[in-house]
Design an enzyme around this catalytic site. Structure first.
Site, PDB file in Angstrom:
ATOM      1  N   GLY A  20     107.265  39.398  92.766  1.00 46.34           N
ATOM      2  CA  GLY A  20     107.601  40.807  92.879  1.00 46.34           C
ATOM      3  C   GLY A  20     106.347  41.647  92.863  1.00 46.34           C
ATOM      4  O   GLY A  20     105.904  42.089  91.800  1.00 46.34           O
ATOM      5  N   ASP A  24     107.169  49.157  91.078  1.00 45.01           N
ATOM      6  CA  ASP A  24     106.368  49.997  90.191  1.00 45.01           C
ATOM      7  C   ASP A  24     105.583  49.188  89.166  1.00 45.01           C
ATOM      8  O   ASP A  24     104.431  49.529  88.847  1.00 45.01           O
ATOM      9  CB  ASP A  24     107.267  50.998  89.464  1.00 45.01           C
ATOM     10  CG  ASP A  24     107.639  52.183  90.335  1.00 45.01           C
ATOM     11  OD1 ASP A  24     107.096  52.285  91.453  1.00 45.01           O
ATOM     12  OD2 ASP A  24     108.463  53.000  89.904  1.00 45.01           O
ATOM     13  N   ASP A  90     111.269  34.871  99.802  1.00 44.30           N
ATOM     14  CA  ASP A  90     112.596  35.197  99.292  1.00 44.30           C
ATOM     15  C   ASP A  90     112.845  34.251  98.119  1.00 44.30           C
ATOM     16  O   ASP A  90     112.961  33.038  98.306  1.00 44.30           O
ATOM     17  CB  ASP A  90     113.644  34.987 100.385  1.00 44.30           C
ATOM     18  CG  ASP A  90     115.060  35.334  99.919  1.00 44.30           C
ATOM     19  OD1 ASP A  90     115.280  35.439  98.690  1.00 44.30           O
ATOM     20  OD2 ASP A  90     115.949  35.468 100.782  1.00 44.30           O
ATOM     21  N   ASP A 182     107.183  42.780  74.688  1.00 41.99           N
ATOM     22  CA  ASP A 182     107.666  43.996  74.035  1.00 41.99           C
ATOM     23  C   ASP A 182     106.428  44.868  73.858  1.00 41.99           C
ATOM     24  O   ASP A 182     105.606  44.613  72.981  1.00 41.99           O
ATOM     25  CB  ASP A 182     108.320  43.700  72.682  1.00 41.99           C
ATOM     26  CG  ASP A 182     108.970  44.932  72.076  1.00 41.99           C
ATOM     27  OD1 ASP A 182     108.406  46.031  72.230  1.00 41.99           O
ATOM     28  OD2 ASP A 182     110.035  44.813  71.455  1.00 41.99           O
ATOM     29  N   HIS A 183     106.302  45.897  74.709  1.00 40.86           N
ATOM     30  CA  HIS A 183     105.078  46.685  74.764  1.00 40.86           C
ATOM     31  C   HIS A 183     104.696  47.276  73.412  1.00 40.86           C
ATOM     32  O   HIS A 183     103.519  47.489  73.132  1.00 40.86           O
ATOM     33  CB  HIS A 183     105.234  47.820  75.776  1.00 40.86           C
ATOM     34  CG  HIS A 183     105.754  47.374  77.100  1.00 40.86           C
ATOM     35  ND1 HIS A 183     107.094  47.170  77.337  1.00 40.86           N
ATOM     36  CD2 HIS A 183     105.110  47.067  78.250  1.00 40.86           C
ATOM     37  CE1 HIS A 183     107.249  46.768  78.588  1.00 40.86           C
ATOM     38  NE2 HIS A 183     106.074  46.693  79.161  1.00 40.86           N
ATOM     39  N   GLU A 221     112.808  60.114  73.895  1.00 37.51           N
ATOM     40  CA  GLU A 221     112.266  60.252  75.245  1.00 37.51           C
ATOM     41  C   GLU A 221     112.730  61.573  75.845  1.00 37.51           C
ATOM     42  O   GLU A 221     113.856  62.005  75.606  1.00 37.51           O
ATOM     43  CB  GLU A 221     112.735  59.108  76.137  1.00 37.51           C
ATOM     44  CG  GLU A 221     112.334  57.723  75.677  1.00 37.51           C
ATOM     45  CD  GLU A 221     112.859  56.659  76.629  1.00 37.51           C
ATOM     46  OE1 GLU A 221     112.071  56.169  77.451  1.00 37.51           O
ATOM     47  OE2 GLU A 221     114.062  56.334  76.563  1.00 37.51           O
ATOM     48  N   HIS A 245     112.620  47.211  70.629  1.00 35.86           N
ATOM     49  CA  HIS A 245     111.572  48.039  70.030  1.00 35.86           C
ATOM     50  C   HIS A 245     111.900  48.454  68.590  1.00 35.86           C
ATOM     51  O   HIS A 245     111.089  48.293  67.686  1.00 35.86           O
ATOM     52  CB  HIS A 245     111.345  49.297  70.870  1.00 35.86           C
ATOM     53  CG  HIS A 245     111.075  49.015  72.313  1.00 35.86           C
ATOM     54  ND1 HIS A 245     110.262  47.989  72.738  1.00 35.86           N
ATOM     55  CD2 HIS A 245     111.514  49.625  73.446  1.00 35.86           C
ATOM     56  CE1 HIS A 245     110.202  47.977  74.057  1.00 35.86           C
ATOM     57  NE2 HIS A 245     110.954  48.962  74.513  1.00 35.86           N
ATOM     58  N   LYS A 341     117.586  59.546  75.428  1.00 31.62           N
ATOM     59  CA  LYS A 341     116.945  60.166  76.588  1.00 31.62           C
ATOM     60  C   LYS A 341     117.244  61.657  76.637  1.00 31.62           C
ATOM     61  O   LYS A 341     118.213  62.126  76.054  1.00 31.62           O
ATOM     62  CB  LYS A 341     117.432  59.481  77.873  1.00 31.62           C
ATOM     63  CG  LYS A 341     116.942  58.034  78.000  1.00 31.62           C
ATOM     64  CD  LYS A 341     117.248  57.470  79.367  1.00 31.62           C
ATOM     65  CE  LYS A 341     116.639  56.088  79.536  1.00 31.62           C
ATOM     66  NZ  LYS A 341     115.148  56.104  79.490  1.00 31.62           N
ATOM     67  N   LYS A 346     108.846  63.655  73.351  1.00 30.90           N
ATOM     68  CA  LYS A 346     108.573  62.229  73.439  1.00 30.90           C
ATOM     69  C   LYS A 346     107.786  61.823  72.204  1.00 30.90           C
ATOM     70  O   LYS A 346     106.667  62.312  71.975  1.00 30.90           O
ATOM     71  CB  LYS A 346     107.764  61.912  74.696  1.00 30.90           C
ATOM     72  CG  LYS A 346     107.245  60.475  74.780  1.00 30.90           C
ATOM     73  CD  LYS A 346     106.412  60.266  76.025  1.00 30.90           C
ATOM     74  CE  LYS A 346     105.682  58.923  76.007  1.00 30.90           C
ATOM     75  NZ  LYS A 346     106.593  57.777  75.845  1.00 30.90           N
TER      76      LYS A 346
END
Length: 495
Positions: A20, A24, A90, A182-183, A221, A245, A341, A346
């Site tokens: 991929g 983004d 593919d 997990d950022h 957020e 998180h 959200k 934030k």
């Protein structure tokens, strides 16, 4: 077929195989981060093979990715691009894997990479399983050298699907070859939680129910769906943010001191803490949890008016809750959390609220005091990093006690939740074979088991989905979670 365990730090030569390459994640995060590592000399003899369904050549992809590589410094972009290759693929077709593996082997020979490969799944979660299933027969794993695999969140949609995915991975990779991202675990202040707790006699001595009244975790957020309507309506705030998180933060706050800082010992302490969470009482669902959906205004649509969101959707864009532990350390101490959200600001922060002091001493000296505010230790994670401690003092020009002042320490802007800088740290750890800042399966399993039990209860009780205005901190019922026991949210930017 299971690949032999790698030796850590075998990172001098490596090929990243990214499934991929035009979305983004790859264009905004991975490629600029790899350029950053290359520019600073942390990534020397390497190659990147992009596998995606667009009909590109190597040069086509290099021109496609070039606009995303702008940085404040002056990196060697032409030199970096010579390490980037592309193969049209593919991922649902077995024959495409053979061609991709052949090109990967050719690249390996060209750069003398020793067969070391990192497989990065930058694709939709529904494609994780087909890719894993296709790897053994593809030829990708046939050569010597270490192999590692990187899985972006979500790791499953519930315990059952997560377990199936993990078992599929374990047929090919050992646990220390699997990097589940997990950022938040890469954020500096999250990594500082253990040092703040166990590296200071002051905090470790009072980190218990004798001194702490409650703990609050806020992850808010301001953004909406950001073109993820299909994914988000399927997951909701609880599975999207709480299971990973927020539970990671809570486990670090609630766990007992690990035997050592080795990963297996820290994981054991975190898992033990999560296993002590009390199962929610179905009769108290509305008192312990609040679900919400954001409303709209003239400029922004309400959740139910977003494209591809069913008008009858009961998916929560906000969730707040109270968690309690079957633990002597935390007996009677609620852990509150909230995330959502389209909120007022934030932020990711932790507020540890200590028990209020007695007023008898000041009453005896005829001081005019109705109350003293509790001391609050705040851990700022994002967008600012740092610590603050709220104390009661007396202003020099006031006749009464009771003013509160915050002592700040080490406050600075954070790198952000998902930024190229944050991904540089993630990728550097992966290349080094350092799994310390990546969730292990046992942590993920126990978190999913709790969330599954919670959501099963919601399906039986059908809790109210409260609406909340844009720019608020969620439904007013989220305040009532605390006010019914005389508590309040320590952080409220709307007041």
């Amino acid at each position: 077929m299971t690949i032999s365990k790698p030796t850590l730090k075998e990172n001098s030569n490596v090929q990243l195989v990214i499934f991929g390459g035009t979305g983004d994640l790859t264009t905004r995060m991975l490629m600029p981060s790899l350029l950053g590592l290359f520019d600073t000399g942390k990534l020397a003899n390497f190659a990147v093979l992009i596998l995606s369904n667009r009909n590109f050549t190597d040069d086509d992809y290099r021109e496609f990715i070039r606009p995303f590589l702008r940085r404040s410094t002056k990196p060697d972009i032409p030199g970096f691009l010579q390490h980037i290759f592309y193969q049209t693929m593919d991922v649902t077709k077995a024959t495409d894997y053979t061609a991709a593996a052949t090109k990967s082997h050719d690249i390996d020979k060209q750069f003398d990479l020793g067969g070391n490969r990192i497989f990065y799944f930058a694709v939709a979660p529904r494609l994780f399983s087909p890719i894993i299933a296709s790897l053994p027969d593809s030829g990708f794993l046939a050569r010597p050298g270490y192999k590692r695999v990187v899985i972006e969140k979500p790791f499953g949609q519930d315990y059952s699907s997560a377990k199936a995915l993990n078992e599929q991975l374990n047929h090919l990779f050992h646990e220390d070859q699997i990097f589940r991202i997990d950022h938040y675990l890469e954020k500096r202040m999250v990594q500082n939680i253990m040092l703040t707790r166990f590296g200071n006699g002051l905090t470790e001595g009072i980190w218990n129910s004798h001194f702490i009244d409650n703990v609050q975790v806020t992850l808010s957020e301001t953004v909406g769906l950001e073109n993820r309507a299909g994914y988000y309506d399927q997951m909701g705030a609880t599975r999207d943010m709480v299971q990973n998180h927020i539970f990671q933060l809570i486990s670090l706050l609630a766990m007992d001191q690990p035997i050592s800082l080795r990963q297996e010992d820290v994981t054991e302490a975190k898992v033990a803490a999560l296993r002590m969470l009390k199962t929610p009482d179905l009769q108290l669902t509305d008192q312990q949890f609040v679900l919400g959906q954001y409303l709209g205004n003239q400029q922004e649509p309400a959740y139910l008016d977003e494209e591809r969101i069913p008008k009858t959707s009961r998916t929560e864009t906000f969730v707040a809750g109270e968690l309690n532990f079957n633990s002597y350390r935390w007996d009677g101490v609620p852990f509150y959390f909230r995330t959502g959200k389209r909120l007022a600001t934030k932020t990711t922060r932790i507020d540890v609220v200590f028990k209020a002091p007695q007023l008898k001493l000041f009453e005896e000296h005829h001081q005019v005091i109705d109350h003293l505010a509790p001391n609050i230790l705040t851990i700022l994670i994002d967008p600012d990093e740092g610590l603050s401690m709220q104390l009661n003092t007396r202003d020099s020009d006031e006749e009464t006690f009771g003013s509160t002042n915050a002592i700040l320490a080490n406050t600075q802007p954070a790198t952000g939740f998902e930024t190229p800088e944050a991904y540089e740290s993630l990728l550097s750890d992966i290349i080094d074979g350092n799994t310390e800042n990546f969730p292990q399966w046992r942590e993920i399993a126990v978190a999913w088991q709790f969330i599954d039990a919670l959501r099963a209860g919601w399906q039986k009780t059908s809790p109210i989905i409260h609406q909340y205005p844009l720019g608020s901190m969620g439904p007013e019922q989220a305040d009532e979670l605390l006010t019914r026991t005389g508590r309040y949210w320590a952080f409220d930017p709307t007041k």
